[in-house]
Design a protein around this motif. Structure first.
Motif, PDB file in Angstrom:
ATOM      1  N   VAL A 164       0.841  -1.430  -0.079  1.00  0.00           N
ATOM      2  CA  VAL A 164       0.037   0.045   0.065  1.00  0.00           C
ATOM      3  C   VAL A 164       0.943   1.311   0.070  1.00  0.00           C
ATOM      4  O   VAL A 164       0.420   2.332  -0.581  1.00  0.00           O
ATOM      5  CB  VAL A 164      -0.763   0.118   1.300  1.00  0.00           C
ATOM      6  N   GLU A 165       2.005   1.239   1.003  1.00  0.00           N
ATOM      7  CA  GLU A 165       2.745   2.302   0.873  1.00  0.00           C
ATOM      8  C   GLU A 165       3.620   2.571  -0.285  1.00  0.00           C
ATOM      9  O   GLU A 165       4.576   3.525  -0.284  1.00  0.00           O
ATOM     10  CB  GLU A 165       3.517   2.387   2.179  1.00  0.00           C
ATOM     11  N   GLY A 166       3.510   1.755  -1.185  1.00  0.00           N
ATOM     12  CA  GLY A 166       4.296   2.047  -2.612  1.00  0.00           C
ATOM     13  C   GLY A 166       5.628   1.243  -2.825  1.00  0.00           C
ATOM     14  O   GLY A 166       6.462   1.434  -3.757  1.00  0.00           O
ATOM     15  N   ALA A 167       6.138   0.087  -2.052  1.00  0.00           N
ATOM     16  CA  ALA A 167       6.948  -0.659  -2.467  1.00  0.00           C
ATOM     17  C   ALA A 167       6.685  -1.601  -3.374  1.00  0.00           C
ATOM     18  O   ALA A 167       5.552  -1.951  -3.530  1.00  0.00           O
ATOM     19  CB  ALA A 167       7.565  -1.433  -0.960  1.00  0.00           C
ATOM     20  N   THR A 168       7.810  -1.973  -4.016  1.00  0.00           N
ATOM     21  CA  THR A 168       7.632  -3.232  -4.936  1.00  0.00           C
ATOM     22  C   THR A 168       7.795  -4.690  -4.456  1.00  0.00           C
ATOM     23  O   THR A 168       8.901  -4.999  -3.908  1.00  0.00           O
ATOM     24  CB  THR A 168       8.419  -3.001  -6.304  1.00  0.00           C
ATOM     25  N   CYS A 169       6.704  -5.379  -4.367  1.00  0.00           N
ATOM     26  CA  CYS A 169       6.676  -6.596  -3.803  1.00  0.00           C
ATOM     27  C   CYS A 169       7.583  -7.656  -5.116  1.00  0.00           C
ATOM     28  O   CYS A 169       6.578  -8.122  -5.729  1.00  0.00           O
ATOM     29  CB  CYS A 169       5.681  -7.120  -3.376  1.00  0.00           C
ATOM     30  N   LEU A 170       8.864  -7.923  -4.998  1.00  0.00           N
ATOM     31  CA  LEU A 170       9.369  -8.863  -6.089  1.00  0.00           C
ATOM     32  C   LEU A 170       9.160 -10.286  -5.696  1.00  0.00           C
ATOM     33  O   LEU A 170       8.648 -11.142  -6.645  1.00  0.00           O
ATOM     34  CB  LEU A 170      10.908  -8.545  -5.997  1.00  0.00           C
ATOM     35  N   VAL A 171       8.666 -10.426  -4.448  1.00  0.00           N
ATOM     36  CA  VAL A 171       8.641 -12.145  -4.060  1.00  0.00           C
ATOM     37  C   VAL A 171       7.331 -11.814  -2.831  1.00  0.00           C
ATOM     38  O   VAL A 171       7.871 -11.194  -1.878  1.00  0.00           O
ATOM     39  CB  VAL A 171       9.873 -12.819  -3.395  1.00  0.00           C
ATOM     40  N   ASP A 172       6.427 -12.748  -3.079  1.00  0.00           N
ATOM     41  CA  ASP A 172       5.146 -12.340  -1.925  1.00  0.00           C
ATOM     42  C   ASP A 172       5.131 -13.822  -1.495  1.00  0.00           C
ATOM     43  O   ASP A 172       4.617 -14.579  -2.167  1.00  0.00           O
ATOM     44  CB  ASP A 172       3.988 -11.992  -2.680  1.00  0.00           C
ATOM     45  N   GLY A 173       5.388 -13.824  -0.361  1.00  0.00           N
ATOM     46  CA  GLY A 173       5.255 -15.012   0.510  1.00  0.00           C
ATOM     47  C   GLY A 173       3.974 -15.107   1.140  1.00  0.00           C
ATOM     48  O   GLY A 173       3.758 -16.261   1.978  1.00  0.00           O
ATOM     49  N   SER A 174       2.897 -14.441   1.230  1.00  0.00           N
ATOM     50  CA  SER A 174       1.779 -14.201   1.950  1.00  0.00           C
ATOM     51  C   SER A 174       0.849 -15.691   1.864  1.00  0.00           C
ATOM     52  O   SER A 174       0.225 -15.975   2.911  1.00  0.00           O
ATOM     53  CB  SER A 174       1.024 -12.978   1.588  1.00  0.00           C
ATOM     54  N   ASP A 175       0.762 -15.980   0.738  1.00  0.00           N
ATOM     55  CA  ASP A 175      -0.135 -17.283   0.182  1.00  0.00           C
ATOM     56  C   ASP A 175       0.614 -18.583   0.531  1.00  0.00           C
ATOM     57  O   ASP A 175       0.042 -19.532  -0.195  1.00  0.00           O
ATOM     58  CB  ASP A 175      -0.774 -17.062  -0.863  1.00  0.00           C
ATOM     59  N   VAL A 176       1.907 -18.731   0.844  1.00  0.00           N
ATOM     60  CA  VAL A 176       2.787 -19.916   0.726  1.00  0.00           C
ATOM     61  C   VAL A 176       1.569 -21.192   1.436  1.00  0.00           C
ATOM     62  O   VAL A 176       1.209 -21.066   2.625  1.00  0.00           O
ATOM     63  CB  VAL A 176       3.960 -19.687   1.499  1.00  0.00           C
ATOM     64  N   LYS A 177       2.035 -22.295   1.033  1.00  0.00           N
ATOM     65  CA  LYS A 177       1.156 -23.546   1.473  1.00  0.00           C
ATOM     66  C   LYS A 177       2.423 -24.416   1.706  1.00  0.00           C
ATOM     67  O   LYS A 177       3.248 -24.611   1.160  1.00  0.00           O
ATOM     68  CB  LYS A 177       0.087 -24.048   0.424  1.00  0.00           C
ATOM     69  N   VAL A 178       2.037 -25.477   2.697  1.00  0.00           N
ATOM     70  CA  VAL A 178       3.131 -26.368   3.045  1.00  0.00           C
ATOM     71  C   VAL A 178       2.055 -27.621   3.148  1.00  0.00           C
ATOM     72  O   VAL A 178       1.264 -27.823   4.005  1.00  0.00           O
ATOM     73  CB  VAL A 178       3.718 -26.090   4.330  1.00  0.00           C
ATOM     74  N   ALA A 179       2.160 -28.543   2.109  1.00  0.00           N
ATOM     75  CA  ALA A 179       1.423 -29.564   1.816  1.00  0.00           C
ATOM     76  C   ALA A 179       1.514 -30.647   3.221  1.00  0.00           C
ATOM     77  O   ALA A 179       2.468 -30.854   3.891  1.00  0.00           O
ATOM     78  CB  ALA A 179       2.014 -30.723   0.937  1.00  0.00           C
ATOM     79  N   GLY A 180       0.052 -30.924   3.766  1.00  0.00           N
ATOM     80  CA  GLY A 180      -0.225 -31.452   4.749  1.00  0.00           C
ATOM     81  C   GLY A 180      -0.326 -30.990   6.012  1.00  0.00           C
ATOM     82  O   GLY A 180      -0.556 -31.352   7.205  1.00  0.00           O
ATOM     83  N   TYR A 181      -0.074 -29.587   6.106  1.00  0.00           N
ATOM     84  CA  TYR A 181      -0.074 -28.737   7.323  1.00  0.00           C
ATOM     85  C   TYR A 181      -0.789 -27.553   6.910  1.00  0.00           C
ATOM     86  O   TYR A 181      -0.145 -26.334   7.152  1.00  0.00           O
ATOM     87  CB  TYR A 181       1.599 -28.432   7.911  1.00  0.00           C
ATOM     88  N   PRO A 182      -2.059 -27.523   6.729  1.00  0.00           N
ATOM     89  CA  PRO A 182      -2.848 -26.352   6.421  1.00  0.00           C
ATOM     90  C   PRO A 182      -2.774 -25.453   7.578  1.00  0.00           C
ATOM     91  O   PRO A 182      -3.078 -24.212   7.301  1.00  0.00           O
ATOM     92  CB  PRO A 182      -4.028 -26.945   6.100  1.00  0.00           C
ATOM     93  N   ASN A 183      -2.706 -25.847   8.656  1.00  0.00           N
ATOM     94  CA  ASN A 183      -3.097 -24.725  10.133  1.00  0.00           C
ATOM     95  C   ASN A 183      -1.571 -24.283  10.565  1.00  0.00           C
ATOM     96  O   ASN A 183      -1.634 -23.614  11.446  1.00  0.00           O
ATOM     97  CB  ASN A 183      -3.481 -25.521  11.096  1.00  0.00           C
ATOM     98  N   GLY A 184      -0.598 -24.370   9.813  1.00  0.00           N
ATOM     99  CA  GLY A 184       0.814 -24.041  10.219  1.00  0.00           C
ATOM    100  C   GLY A 184       0.984 -22.569  10.028  1.00  0.00           C
ATOM    101  O   GLY A 184       0.295 -21.765   9.139  1.00  0.00           O
ATOM    102  N   ASN A 185       1.813 -21.944  10.860  1.00  0.00           N
ATOM    103  CA  ASN A 185       2.046 -20.427  10.756  1.00  0.00           C
ATOM    104  C   ASN A 185       2.989 -20.031   9.624  1.00  0.00           C
ATOM    105  O   ASN A 185       3.948 -19.540  10.135  1.00  0.00           O
ATOM    106  CB  ASN A 185       2.447 -19.948  11.902  1.00  0.00           C
ATOM    107  N   TRP A 186       2.737 -20.313   8.625  1.00  0.00           N
ATOM    108  CA  TRP A 186       3.648 -20.516   7.491  1.00  0.00           C
ATOM    109  C   TRP A 186       3.646 -18.960   7.020  1.00  0.00           C
ATOM    110  O   TRP A 186       2.538 -18.416   6.547  1.00  0.00           O
ATOM    111  CB  TRP A 186       3.587 -21.397   6.308  1.00  0.00           C
ATOM    112  N   VAL A 187       4.851 -18.512   6.694  1.00  0.00           N
ATOM    113  CA  VAL A 187       5.031 -17.320   5.663  1.00  0.00           C
ATOM    114  C   VAL A 187       6.120 -17.366   4.529  1.00  0.00           C
ATOM    115  O   VAL A 187       7.287 -17.758   5.179  1.00  0.00           O
ATOM    116  CB  VAL A 187       5.274 -15.894   6.699  1.00  0.00           C
TER     117      VAL A 187
END
Ligand code: NAD
Length: 497
Positions: free
Chosen positions: A341-364
């Motif tokens: 929002v503040e205008g930086a360019t997000c070159l790699v975005d890890g917000s939606d990362v998934k780890v197979a078999g661990y849907p409830n983990g605190n993954w970023v």
């Protein structure tokens, strides 16, 4: 109820009588793996009283015996390194190698504590006046206390109590309520090494228990490691109650990349130092400052970081584990959004990362921003997650000014092939730990951990000679022995000796 974490008071592991417990969760699943008690007021009082009682005899134990206890303790920690690391993996989610490193860096401090006889040597001057000598001893303070964070559950408690106890103090440890089981195992090994009852006590809980330690008149010194706000509170409250306090706090560490640096070394260093350990390191590199033409390497740095995958500790391919809690994850994701929002360019975005078999983990997932400026929240706030901000500087002078304007001063590094640039950087930079072609310059325990500015409140730092000064008082003795050669004189009315 899940396994109840015990208190370690007066040499025994005991269940708390508390009615209040905090769940300890597996950060990869949210399964509750233990319940940690909020130590009651009576239990806190008993722990402090038995530490005070134990001090009476512990301070008389010869320094060489105290050193031998540390040698046996270091040996046991090495023997049980994998077992301790396994507890860290379960309650904090670190990878196995990272967890073993957490234990190892603590063992190195215990080895240093085993050198305590030479570290406790005082000073002497003969004939400060005719037939008069002055010499100094250092003596322990009494009961000291330590309050530790979640991110190094073995290393940081081991920064504190071995040095304090080797100096002749007794110690009360309040580990993080988010991963309290590691310290219980360490305390068990300390007892097995032969530590007398009451020399080390472990109490559990959070603010309420810390507040007792900060205010109790029988606690002489407080060592704290944790976040900035809590660190400031600990320093102000502890000193307000006339205690000696050292408070190690948060950070925002910059790595400066000169155009003459080795590109591949820079990329490798940045990958490990920024997103390794899920960014949950007070010495993590969270800002990369590209000087001049080195900014052309940013896409390659981003591509290398994008390949890194988080996962569970049982997966040998996992580069790092989950964040400690859903709250920590939510905070990091909201900071990533704010960066966009503040205008930086997000070159790699890890917000939606998934780890197979661990849907409830605190993954970023690993995240990289470019075009970051010092007014942005992602530049100013300690994110404590796998997020790297890259900024550009036209010259080394501009990079130095940027780093020196940061309110933090824990660690920094410069990558360059120029001795002159490195020398200028180490001299002019207002940061307490500097790496030259070393991304995370944590000093070994014969030095001290010397954060500056908003990353540290106090004056004597952790481990090394400074820890000995922190945990002791100096007693200076001036002595004269009469014999027949010294004439008896009348009363001396001046300040002369
Ligand atoms: P935290 O400040 O939340 O907690 C640290 C300790 O303080 C815990 O034992 C906790 O129970 C206690 N605590 C929490 N809130 C309190 C309050 N209001 N009053 C009294 N005590 C309170 O820190 P954390 O999240 O466990 O650890 C991460 C932070 O620690 C990061 O900011 C990181 O940079 C910092 N850290 C600094 C260093 C360093 O050497 N400078 C090293 C490791 C971690």
């Amino acid at each position: 109820m899940a396994h109840q974490v015990q208190l370690f008071i007066n040499g025994e592991f005991v269940p708390s009588k508390s009615e209040r417990f905090i769940p300890v969760t597996d950060p990869a699943t949210q399964d509750v793996i233990a319940q940690v008690p909020c130590t009651t007021a009576e239990e806190m009082a008993f722990a402090i009283a038995s530490a005070k009682e134990a001090f009476k005899s512990w301070k008389e134990v010869p320094v060489s015996e105290r050193a031998r206890l540390m040698m046996r303790f270091a040996h046991l920690l090495k023997e049980h390194q994998a077992e301790i690391a396994d507890i860290i993996c379960r309650e904090l989610g670190k990878t196995v190698e990272d967890a073993k490193g957490d234990v190892w860096r603590g063992i190195e401090v215990v080895e240093q504590a085993a050198n305590i006889p030479s570290l406790m040597m005082g000073e002497t001057v003969e004939n400060v006046a005719r037939s008069i000598d002055t010499y100094s001893y250092i003596q322990p303070l009494g009961v000291c206390a330590g309050i530790t964070p979640f991110n190094f559950p073995a290393m940081i408690p081991l920064w504190m109590f071995p040095m304090a106890i080797a100096c002749g103090n007794t110690f009360i440890l309040k580990p993080s309520e988010q991963d309290p089981m590691t310290v219980n195992k360490i305390a068990e090994l300390f007892a097995l090494a032969g530590a007398p009852a009451g020399v080390l006590q472990v109490v559990h809980g959070n603010k309420e228990q810390v507040d007792v330690l900060l205010r109790h008149p029988d606690i002489k010194a407080i060592s704290f490691v944790g976040s900035v706000n809590v660190g400031q509170y600990i320093y102000k409250t502890g000193t307000d109650h006339l205690k000696r306090v050292q408070a190690f706090a948060g950070a925002k560490n910059h790595m400066v990349i000169m155009p003459d640096a080795n590109k591949q070394q820079v990329i490798n260093a940045l990958v490990g130092a920024s997103v390794g350990a899920a960014g949950q390191r007070c010495m993590a590199i969270s800002v990369a400052v590209f000087v001049g033409d080195s900014q052309q390497w940013i896409p390659e740095v981003a591509a290398a970081i994008a390949k890194v995958r988080p996962g569970v500790y049982t997966d040998p391919e996992a580069a790092y584990g989950p964040q400690i809690s859903p709250q920590a994850k939510a905070r990091i994701l909201s900071l990533i959004e704010q960066g966009k929002v503040e205008g930086a360019t997000c070159l790699v975005d890890g917000s939606d990362v998934k780890v197979a078999g661990y849907p409830n983990g605190n993954w970023v997932g690993p995240t990289v921003f470019s075009d970051v400026t010092p007014d942005m929240t992602i530049y100013k706030e300690e994110i404590f997650g796998p997020v790297l901000a890259t900024v550009n500087a036209a010259s080394l002078d501009e990079a130095i000014e940027l780093v020196n304007n940061s309110p933090y001063g824990n660690g920094t590094s410069i990558f360059t092939a120029s001795g002159a640039a490195a020398r200028k950087y180490q001299h002019e930079i207002e940061v307490g730990q500097v790496g030259i072609n070393i991304p995370i310059p944590v000093p070994l325990p014969f030095f001290s951990f010397t954060g500056w500015k908003g990353s540290f409140y106090g004056d004597q730092h952790a481990y090394g000679k400074q820890a000995v000064r922190f945990y002791t008082e100096t007693k200076t003795i001036t002595a004269r022995w009469f014999d027949d050669s010294i004439p008896v004189s009348g009363p001396n009315m001046s300040i002369n000796l």
